[in-house]
Design a protein around this motif. Structure first.
Motif, PDB file in Angstrom:
ATOM      1  N   TYR A  14     120.149  45.178  48.733  1.00  0.00           N
ATOM      2  CA  TYR A  14     119.454  45.314  50.027  1.00  0.00           C
ATOM      3  C   TYR A  14     118.074  45.942  49.871  1.00  0.00           C
ATOM      4  O   TYR A  14     117.107  45.533  50.491  1.00  0.00           O
ATOM      5  CB  TYR A  14     120.296  46.132  51.022  1.00  0.00           C
ATOM      6  N   CYS A  15     117.980  46.926  48.995  1.00  0.00           N
ATOM      7  CA  CYS A  15     116.719  47.653  48.821  1.00  0.00           C
ATOM      8  C   CYS A  15     115.759  46.934  47.890  1.00  0.00           C
ATOM      9  O   CYS A  15     114.581  47.293  47.811  1.00  0.00           O
ATOM     10  CB  CYS A  15     117.004  49.041  48.250  1.00  0.00           C
ATOM     11  N   THR A  16     116.276  45.959  47.112  1.00  0.00           N
ATOM     12  CA  THR A  16     115.530  45.417  45.981  1.00  0.00           C
ATOM     13  C   THR A  16     114.164  44.816  46.335  1.00  0.00           C
ATOM     14  O   THR A  16     113.183  45.088  45.639  1.00  0.00           O
ATOM     15  CB  THR A  16     116.398  44.383  45.229  1.00  0.00           C
ATOM     16  N   PRO A  17     114.056  44.010  47.403  1.00  0.00           N
ATOM     17  CA  PRO A  17     112.733  43.454  47.695  1.00  0.00           C
ATOM     18  C   PRO A  17     111.661  44.531  47.869  1.00  0.00           C
ATOM     19  O   PRO A  17     110.538  44.378  47.389  1.00  0.00           O
ATOM     20  CB  PRO A  17     112.961  42.694  49.006  1.00  0.00           C
ATOM     21  N   GLY A  18     112.027  45.607  48.542  1.00  0.00           N
ATOM     22  CA  GLY A  18     111.069  46.694  48.757  1.00  0.00           C
ATOM     23  C   GLY A  18     110.671  47.355  47.443  1.00  0.00           C
ATOM     24  O   GLY A  18     109.487  47.615  47.191  1.00  0.00           O
ATOM     25  N   PHE A  19     111.673  47.613  46.599  1.00  0.00           N
ATOM     26  CA  PHE A  19     111.362  48.205  45.291  1.00  0.00           C
ATOM     27  C   PHE A  19     110.451  47.288  44.481  1.00  0.00           C
ATOM     28  O   PHE A  19     109.503  47.735  43.843  1.00  0.00           O
ATOM     29  CB  PHE A  19     112.657  48.462  44.496  1.00  0.00           C
ATOM     30  N   LEU A  20     110.749  45.971  44.515  1.00  0.00           N
ATOM     31  CA  LEU A  20     109.952  45.036  43.712  1.00  0.00           C
ATOM     32  C   LEU A  20     108.506  44.992  44.191  1.00  0.00           C
ATOM     33  O   LEU A  20     107.578  44.982  43.384  1.00  0.00           O
ATOM     34  CB  LEU A  20     110.576  43.639  43.759  1.00  0.00           C
ATOM     35  N   ARG A  68     108.598  57.705  39.099  1.00  0.00           N
ATOM     36  CA  ARG A  68     109.484  58.323  40.093  1.00  0.00           C
ATOM     37  C   ARG A  68     108.732  58.629  41.382  1.00  0.00           C
ATOM     38  O   ARG A  68     109.238  58.427  42.486  1.00  0.00           O
ATOM     39  CB  ARG A  68     110.133  59.586  39.524  1.00  0.00           C
ATOM     40  N   THR A  69     107.498  59.138  41.250  1.00  0.00           N
ATOM     41  CA  THR A  69     106.701  59.418  42.447  1.00  0.00           C
ATOM     42  C   THR A  69     106.397  58.120  43.195  1.00  0.00           C
ATOM     43  O   THR A  69     106.524  58.050  44.422  1.00  0.00           O
ATOM     44  CB  THR A  69     105.395  60.124  42.061  1.00  0.00           C
ATOM     45  N   ALA A  70     106.050  57.088  42.456  1.00  0.00           N
ATOM     46  CA  ALA A  70     105.689  55.813  43.097  1.00  0.00           C
ATOM     47  C   ALA A  70     106.876  55.222  43.849  1.00  0.00           C
ATOM     48  O   ALA A  70     106.701  54.570  44.881  1.00  0.00           O
ATOM     49  CB  ALA A  70     105.192  54.815  42.054  1.00  0.00           C
ATOM     50  N   LEU A  71     108.082  55.440  43.344  1.00  0.00           N
ATOM     51  CA  LEU A  71     109.271  54.855  43.972  1.00  0.00           C
ATOM     52  C   LEU A  71     109.887  55.768  45.032  1.00  0.00           C
ATOM     53  O   LEU A  71     110.884  55.401  45.659  1.00  0.00           O
ATOM     54  CB  LEU A  71     110.336  54.546  42.907  1.00  0.00           C
ATOM     55  N   SER A  72     109.296  56.939  45.233  1.00  0.00           N
ATOM     56  CA  SER A  72     109.939  57.935  46.088  1.00  0.00           C
ATOM     57  C   SER A  72     110.030  57.490  47.544  1.00  0.00           C
ATOM     58  O   SER A  72     110.826  58.018  48.305  1.00  0.00           O
ATOM     59  CB  SER A  72     109.206  59.278  46.003  1.00  0.00           C
ATOM     60  N   GLY A  73     109.231  56.510  47.939  1.00  0.00           N
ATOM     61  CA  GLY A  73     109.291  56.037  49.320  1.00  0.00           C
ATOM     62  C   GLY A  73     110.255  54.886  49.515  1.00  0.00           C
ATOM     63  O   GLY A  73     110.226  54.227  50.548  1.00  0.00           O
ATOM     64  N   GLN A  74     111.116  54.625  48.538  1.00  0.00           N
ATOM     65  CA  GLN A  74     112.091  53.538  48.636  1.00  0.00           C
ATOM     66  C   GLN A  74     113.479  54.155  48.522  1.00  0.00           C
ATOM     67  O   GLN A  74     113.746  54.901  47.575  1.00  0.00           O
ATOM     68  CB  GLN A  74     111.917  52.544  47.480  1.00  0.00           C
ATOM     69  N   ILE A  75     114.362  53.801  49.447  1.00  0.00           N
ATOM     70  CA  ILE A  75     115.706  54.364  49.397  1.00  0.00           C
ATOM     71  C   ILE A  75     116.691  53.318  48.871  1.00  0.00           C
ATOM     72  O   ILE A  75     116.657  52.158  49.286  1.00  0.00           O
ATOM     73  CB  ILE A  75     116.137  54.860  50.791  1.00  0.00           C
ATOM     74  N   CYS A  76     117.535  53.734  47.926  1.00  0.00           N
ATOM     75  CA  CYS A  76     118.616  52.887  47.436  1.00  0.00           C
ATOM     76  C   CYS A  76     119.917  53.668  47.572  1.00  0.00           C
ATOM     77  O   CYS A  76     120.005  54.815  47.142  1.00  0.00           O
ATOM     78  CB  CYS A  76     118.398  52.510  45.971  1.00  0.00           C
ATOM     79  N   ARG A  77     120.923  53.043  48.189  1.00  0.00           N
ATOM     80  CA  ARG A  77     122.193  53.736  48.399  1.00  0.00           C
ATOM     81  C   ARG A  77     123.215  53.417  47.308  1.00  0.00           C
ATOM     82  O   ARG A  77     124.317  53.941  47.338  1.00  0.00           O
ATOM     83  CB  ARG A  77     122.793  53.332  49.757  1.00  0.00           C
ATOM     84  N   CYS A  78     122.877  52.506  46.404  1.00  0.00           N
ATOM     85  CA  CYS A  78     123.883  52.065  45.430  1.00  0.00           C
ATOM     86  C   CYS A  78     123.649  52.597  44.020  1.00  0.00           C
ATOM     87  O   CYS A  78     124.547  53.144  43.402  1.00  0.00           O
ATOM     88  CB  CYS A  78     123.919  50.545  45.329  1.00  0.00           C
ATOM     89  N   THR A  79     122.457  52.389  43.501  1.00  0.00           N
ATOM     90  CA  THR A  79     122.294  52.468  42.043  1.00  0.00           C
ATOM     91  C   THR A  79     122.162  53.882  41.500  1.00  0.00           C
ATOM     92  O   THR A  79     122.347  54.089  40.306  1.00  0.00           O
ATOM     93  CB  THR A  79     121.026  51.719  41.599  1.00  0.00           C
TER      94      THR A  79
END
Ligand SMILES: Cc1cc2nc3c(=O)[nH]c(=O)nc-3n(C[C@H](O)[C@H](O)[C@H](O)COP(=O)(O)OP(=O)(O)OC[C@H]3O[C@@H](n4cnc5c(N)ncnc54)[C@H](O)[C@@H]3O)c2cc1C
Ligand code: FES
Ligand code: FES
Lengths: 166, 292
Positions: free
Chosen positions: A106-112, A131-142
């Motif tokens: 579910y989160c993958t498109p945003g992360f990509l 890690r800082t760059a990805l901090s605005g993306q939430i993933c509930r699984c991985t």
């Protein structure tokens, strides 16, 4: 200019010209999903927090739930569907697959999309920068670890680190 | 959720935006980066009948240094200011503060002016503006005016903006030579709104004592506040840990924080004390480097 209920916009989405009359309140996320059938862009919170809806507008990562389609006349939008041109995954997508950086997806498109912009601006980032760059993306699984690894792999920093340690 | 229906107009100039505001007064809202307004519209906390988009106004996204001040135009994005060489060289505390706002995908759209007009009590940019005695430039049907920060931020999401006014610029006077500055905040997760944030500036005199100290705090009241008693105490003191500790204690006593779901009043005071002490030490150390 008179305020309008509906606004005519002409823009490109993943390189294709699109012209539509949109309701003023149509967010870019809903425009992509419901008007253009591009369901790769997901919505979670619709308040800017989760990052699932992140797309590139004129190359810049932003929340499509917080931008109105009516604002985008003349813009170039890129969504997750626009990454793999002829079906060949980008190195980033390939790394997500190899590193198991997604579970439900579910989160993958945003992360990509976020990582695509980030690696273009910073091709050899440190792990902390990733890690800082990805901090605005939430993933509930991985649990994020594999996502960070995938971005490192795509950046080539992982291979370089492994070579250095070998 | 989805926003309620509204009508949309893209203003092509500030004058046009002012005209539209005057014509539709209470029914209309200005849209800048949309990073505060659109979440509120999606939650239906805000239901403007007319949205006046400022983003199509040309040549209003500049950042300039002129007459001893940094001037930021209304469409300058937070991310551009954070990365701007001009900002990093002249007012590094502004870049340091912005880097703690949300995430880069928020800062790519959000504007500095929009943050001040929104006036969230825990926002970073208003605290920096207050710390340097900055001002907001407004344009309305009655003409132009410059409002000093202490008269601009009136309370919870409240500013001195009149219904027909557009904020066109923020003006940050540059601190004198020999000044070091530091912005520190505490939030539970990176990118969350600060529970408490502190902007500290310390100017050292030629004898190494504190010629001037400025402290602005966010998250400790309905609007950002200056800790004037702490500032007065610090002036003339030697820049050393005991002075920073006492200044921090005074600052934590003169503020009037409220308890809410994020933190209790006492916790905010304690956080303010710790952050002020650290920010003063960092600012003073940077001032020493500046003098050297
Ligand atoms: C996930 C997330 C996290 C965030 N975290 C933080 C944070 O940690 N710290 C923080 O400070 N902010 C945070 N924000 C808010 C962000 O900084 C906004 O960009 C900012 O508060 C508003 O700026 P904007 O340009 O987006 O304004 P908009 O949302 O477009 O407008 C905000 C308000 O200001 C008014 N306005 C805007 N421009 C003008 C103008 N030129 N003249 C008159 N009125 C105007 C609008 O009418 C509206 O009422 C966050 C937002 C999100 C979505
Ligand atoms: S749906 Fe846009 S950030 Fe969550
Ligand atoms: S893979 Fe399920 S939310 Fe990230």
């Amino acid at each position: 200019m008179e305020p309008q209920d509906r606004v005519r916009v002409q823009l490109t989405v993943n390189g294709s010209e699109v012209s539509r009359l949109v309701e003023a309140r149509r967010t870019l996320a809903d425009f992509l999903r419901d008007d253009l059938g591009l369901r790769g862009t997901h919505t979670g919170c619709e308040q800017g927090v989760c990052g699932a809806c992140t797309v590139l507008v004129d190359g810049v990562a932003m929340r499509s739930c917080l931008t109105f389609a009516a604002q985008l006349d003349g813009a170039a939008v890129q969504t997750v569907e626009g990454l793999a041109g002829d079906g060949d995954l980008t190195p980033l997508q390939e790394a997500f697959r190899r590193r198991h950086a997604l579970q439900c997806g579910y989160c993958t498109p945003g992360f990509l999309m976020t990582a695509t912009e980030f690696l273009r601006e910073n091709p050899s980032p440190s792990e902390q920068e990733i890690r800082t760059a990805l901090s605005g993306q939430i993933c509930r699984c991985t649990g994020y670890e594999n996502i960070v690894q995938a971005v490192r792999e795509a950046a080539g920093t992982l291979q370089a680190d492994q070579r250095r340690q070998a | 959720m989805k926003p309620a229906s509204f009508r949309y107009a893209a203003a092509r100039s500030v004058t046009e935006a002012v005209d539209l505001l005057s014509e539709h007064s209470d029914a209309a809202k200005l849209l800048a980066g949309g990073q505060s307004l659109v979440p509120m519209m999606n939650l239906r906390l805000s239901r403007p009948e007319i949205l006046i988009d400022l983003n199509r106004i040309p040549q209003k996204d500049g950042i300039y240094v002129e007459r001893g001040a940094l001037r930021v135009e209304m469409l300058a994005r937070q991310r551009s200011a954070e990365r701007s060489e001009l900002v990093r060289a002249n007012l590094p505390i502004l870049a340091e503060a912005i880097s703690q706002i949300g995430h880069s995908q928020i800062r790519s759209r959000g504007t500095l002016v929009g943050s001040c007009c929104h006036a969230d009590p825990s926002a970073e940019i208003p605290a920096v503006l207050a710390a340097v005695d900055g001002s907001v430039r407004l344009e309305g049907s009655q003409g132009l005016r410059d409002v000093p920060s202490q008269d601009f931020f009136l309370g919870f999401f409240q500013t001195a903006l009149a219904p027909d006014e557009v904020a066109t610029d923020l003006v940050f006077p540059l601190p004198p030579a020999g000044t070091g500055a530091s912005f520190l905040e505490f939030a539970r997760r990176h990118g969350d709104f600060a529970i408490v944030g502190v902007a500290a500036l310390v100017t050292l005199g030629s004898d190494g004592s504190i010629a001037r100290a400025a402290l602005a705090l966010a998250g400790v009241g309905p609007a950002c506040v200056r800790a004037s008693q702490a500032e007065a105490f610090l002036t003339g003191k030697r820049a050393e840990p005991t002075a920073f500790a006492e200044g921090a204690r005074l600052a934590s006593q003169e503020i009037e924080p409220q308890s809410d779901v994020q933190a209790s009043e006492g916790y905010r005071r304690e956080l303010a004390r710790t952050l002020v002490e650290r920010a003063l030490a960092t600012a003073a150390a940077r001032a020493v480097r500046e003098v050297a």
